[in-house]
Design an enzyme around this catalytic site. Structure first.
Site, PDB file in Angstrom:
ATOM      1  N   HIS A  24     -26.229  87.097  59.599  1.00  0.00           N
ATOM      2  CA  HIS A  24     -26.072  85.445  58.801  1.00  0.00           C
ATOM      3  C   HIS A  24     -26.699  84.812  57.932  1.00  0.00           C
ATOM      4  CE1 HIS A  24     -22.491  83.083  60.669  1.00  0.00           C
ATOM      5  NE2 HIS A  24     -23.518  82.598  61.449  1.00  0.00           N
ATOM      6  N   HIS A  41     -19.525  83.607  70.221  1.00  0.00           N
ATOM      7  CA  HIS A  41     -20.778  83.247  70.024  1.00  0.00           C
ATOM      8  C   HIS A  41     -21.592  82.605  70.830  1.00  0.00           C
ATOM      9  CE1 HIS A  41     -18.869  80.538  66.539  1.00  0.00           C
ATOM     10  NE2 HIS A  41     -20.251  80.547  66.380  1.00  0.00           N
ATOM     11  N   ASP A  71     -21.899  85.685  66.832  1.00  0.00           N
ATOM     12  CA  ASP A  71     -22.668  84.947  65.795  1.00  0.00           C
ATOM     13  C   ASP A  71     -24.082  84.208  66.680  1.00  0.00           C
ATOM     14  OD1 ASP A  71     -21.153  85.522  63.880  1.00  0.00           O
ATOM     15  OD2 ASP A  71     -20.263  83.818  63.593  1.00  0.00           O
ATOM     16  N   HIS A  77     -29.111  79.016  56.353  1.00  0.00           N
ATOM     17  CA  HIS A  77     -27.277  79.416  57.066  1.00  0.00           C
ATOM     18  C   HIS A  77     -26.838  78.121  56.168  1.00  0.00           C
ATOM     19  CE1 HIS A  77     -24.332  78.450  59.527  1.00  0.00           C
ATOM     20  NE2 HIS A  77     -24.755  79.288  60.625  1.00  0.00           N
TER      21      HIS A  77
END
Length: 264
Positions: free
Chosen positions: A131, A229, A80, A135
């Site tokens: 993504h 991440h 991510d 967000h």
């Protein structure tokens, strides 16, 4: 709605249905969410589970990914990328050296600020996934807003990298409901969750490469979709050792496209 985001007839029909379901006094079906993705972790090579989480049938209904084939020693590495913290170059260097494919789920902020890294991801054969632009919690926005969130990322990544297709979505913070699954599927996305993860996103609580190595390798299991991440210094420093240890145990790294090719 902004120009270029016109609704297709099939999506328009879906939009009507989900808006009706969201109308005041009209409850969604039981078990429709919202949910915050969670799972029972793998221990000693045993398979993880979402049997007790209350959303397994919903993910199956909409073709969402939790893990790959539990009978095959294959791993799917995903990252991510909400913002850049200086470690993605090292991660990409390691992936190139080890010849490992990955999927990078990017936000609008990342797209706006890291064009060169996006170009490198695409040039080196990695998948760039969605993504969302801002967000958000996707269960709190309208279907039109969700479409805009996803289309904006897709369009900008295409402009920057030439990657015209974007078919994988990871919702922010792993929050989802039936509506978000239905809308995103109609837009051509496969929702990708994970079956291996640890608390690696807190940049103020990094504990060293050894800690990351231990946390990840302790959870390795057949078909694992690995969530890491890219902002984690620990991950960047441990990644090469993690890959080497996984291969020593007989695992092979595959891309999400490989998994989808095998799907019925």
């Amino acid at each position: 709605m902004k120009k270029g985001w016109g609704l297709q007839p099939a999506f328009l029909l879906l939009l009507v249905l989900v808006l009706v379901s969201a109308a005041p006094g009209t409850a969604l079906a039981a078990g429709s969410g919202p949910f915050h993705f969670g799972f029972k972790k793998s221990v000693d090579g045993k398979l993880p589970s979402i049997d007790q989480e209350g959303f397994k049938e919903l993910l199956q209904k909409y073709g969402a990914i939790f893990m790959g084939d539990p009978e095959k020693k294959e791993l799917y590495l995903t990252f991510d990328n909400g913002y850049e913290n200086g470690y993605t170059v090292r991660i990409l260097d390691t992936l190139k050296e080890k010849k490992v494919p990955a999927t990078f789920f990017v936000t609008g902020h990342y797209v706006k600020t890291q064009e060169e890294l996006l170009k490198r991801m695409a040039a080196e054969g990695h998948i760039i996934g969605n993504h969302s632009w801002n967000h958000p919690d996707v269960t709190t926005i309208s279907p039109q807003q969700l479409q805009q969130e996803l289309e904006r990322v897709k369009a900008e990544v295409a402009r920057i990298t030439g990657q015209q297709e974007m078919k994988y979505l990871r919702t922010p913070r792993g929050i989802f409901d039936e509506r978000s699954l239905a809308v995103s599927k109609e837009l051509g996305y496969t929702n990708v969750f994970w079956s291996l993860a640890y608390m690696d996103w807190d940049v103020k609580a990094q504990r060293g490469a050894g800690y990351a190595y231990d946390k990840v390798t302790a959870q390795l299991h057949p078909g694992a979709v690995m969530l890491l991440h890219s902002i984690s210094k620990d991950n960047a420093e441990a990644l090469g050792r993690i890959i080497d240890e996984a291969r020593r145990r007989g695992y092979e790294f595959k891309s999400l496209d490989d998994m989808q090719k095998k799907a019925p």
